[in-house]
Design a protein around this motif. Structure first.
Motif, PDB file in Angstrom:
ATOM      1  N   THR A   1       0.612  -1.238  -0.208  1.00 21.33           N
ATOM      2  CA  THR A   1      -0.074   0.307   0.363  1.00 21.33           C
ATOM      3  C   THR A   1       1.010   1.469  -0.142  1.00 21.33           C
ATOM      4  OG1 THR A   1      -1.727   1.193   0.924  1.00 21.33           O
ATOM      5  CG2 THR A   1      -0.113   0.270   2.558  1.00 21.33           C
ATOM      6  N   LYS A   2      -0.129   2.698  -0.035  1.00 20.77           N
ATOM      7  CA  LYS A   2       1.076   3.176  -0.367  1.00 20.77           C
ATOM      8  C   LYS A   2       0.353   4.470   0.733  1.00 20.77           C
ATOM      9  CE  LYS A   2       1.653   4.501  -5.280  1.00 20.77           C
ATOM     10  NZ  LYS A   2       0.956   4.860  -6.612  1.00 20.77           N
ATOM     11  N   ASP A   3       0.023   3.676   1.727  1.00 19.01           N
ATOM     12  CA  ASP A   3      -0.430   4.110   2.993  1.00 19.01           C
ATOM     13  C   ASP A   3       0.392   3.447   4.429  1.00 19.01           C
ATOM     14  OD1 ASP A   3      -1.895   6.402   1.931  1.00 19.01           O
ATOM     15  OD2 ASP A   3      -3.634   4.774   1.263  1.00 19.01           O
ATOM     16  N   THR A   4      -0.813   3.623   5.219  1.00 18.52           N
ATOM     17  CA  THR A   4      -0.443   2.802   6.419  1.00 18.52           C
ATOM     18  C   THR A   4      -0.641   1.440   6.848  1.00 18.52           C
ATOM     19  OG1 THR A   4      -0.342   4.743   7.112  1.00 18.52           O
ATOM     20  CG2 THR A   4      -0.477   2.697   9.182  1.00 18.52           C
TER      21      THR A   4
ATOM     22  N   ALA B   1       4.880  -0.317   2.977  1.00 21.87           N
ATOM     23  CA  ALA B   1       4.061   0.683   3.250  1.00 21.87           C
ATOM     24  C   ALA B   1       4.349   1.817   3.130  1.00 21.87           C
ATOM     25  CB  ALA B   1       3.319   0.454   4.231  1.00 21.87           C
ATOM     26  N   ASP B   2       4.434   3.217   3.419  1.00 24.34           N
ATOM     27  CA  ASP B   2       4.714   3.874   3.904  1.00 24.34           C
ATOM     28  C   ASP B   2       4.921   4.156   5.198  1.00 24.34           C
ATOM     29  OD1 ASP B   2       4.832   7.282   3.470  1.00 24.34           O
ATOM     30  OD2 ASP B   2       3.764   7.152   4.381  1.00 24.34           O
ATOM     31  N   THR B   3       4.032   3.281   6.156  1.00 21.03           N
ATOM     32  CA  THR B   3       4.880   3.327   7.477  1.00 21.03           C
ATOM     33  C   THR B   3       3.599   1.839   7.543  1.00 21.03           C
ATOM     34  OG1 THR B   3       4.093   5.308   7.873  1.00 21.03           O
ATOM     35  CG2 THR B   3       3.678   4.138   9.872  1.00 21.03           C
TER      36      THR B   3
END
Length: 85
Positions: free
Chosen positions: A3-6, A21-23
């Motif tokens: 994911t590009k999110d958390t 992921a980002d986080t």
């Protein structure tokens, strides 16, 4: 998992995967390779086995951590974690 999110792995969850992921926030059991663009955070009672690649790694007291962390920076430095008494 990507994911590009958390991504959040909650207490009681068990995951075996490569996670990007980002986080990444872990409170459950994870086995695999983590790639975070911003940070990885581990809260107890997390159990982690694998590799971590991230510019920021936070491991709270009480987490079981069996891994090889790598801290990404402009110079691709390697982060060393020492056991404290």
């Amino acid at each position: 998992m990507f994911t590009k999110d958390t991504i959040v792995i909650n207490e009681g969850a068990s995951v075996t995967a490569q996670i990007e992921a980002d986080t990444i926030v872990i409170s459950g059991r994870v086995e695999g390779n983590l790639f975070a663009r911003r940070r990885v955070i581990m809260h107890p009672p997390a159990i982690f086995k694998g590799t971590v690649t991230s510019p920021s790694l936070r491991i709270d007291e009480g987490v079981v951590f069996e891994a090889r962390p790598t801290c990404l920076s402009l110079r691709q430095r390697t982060l060393s974690i020492r056991n404290s008494p």
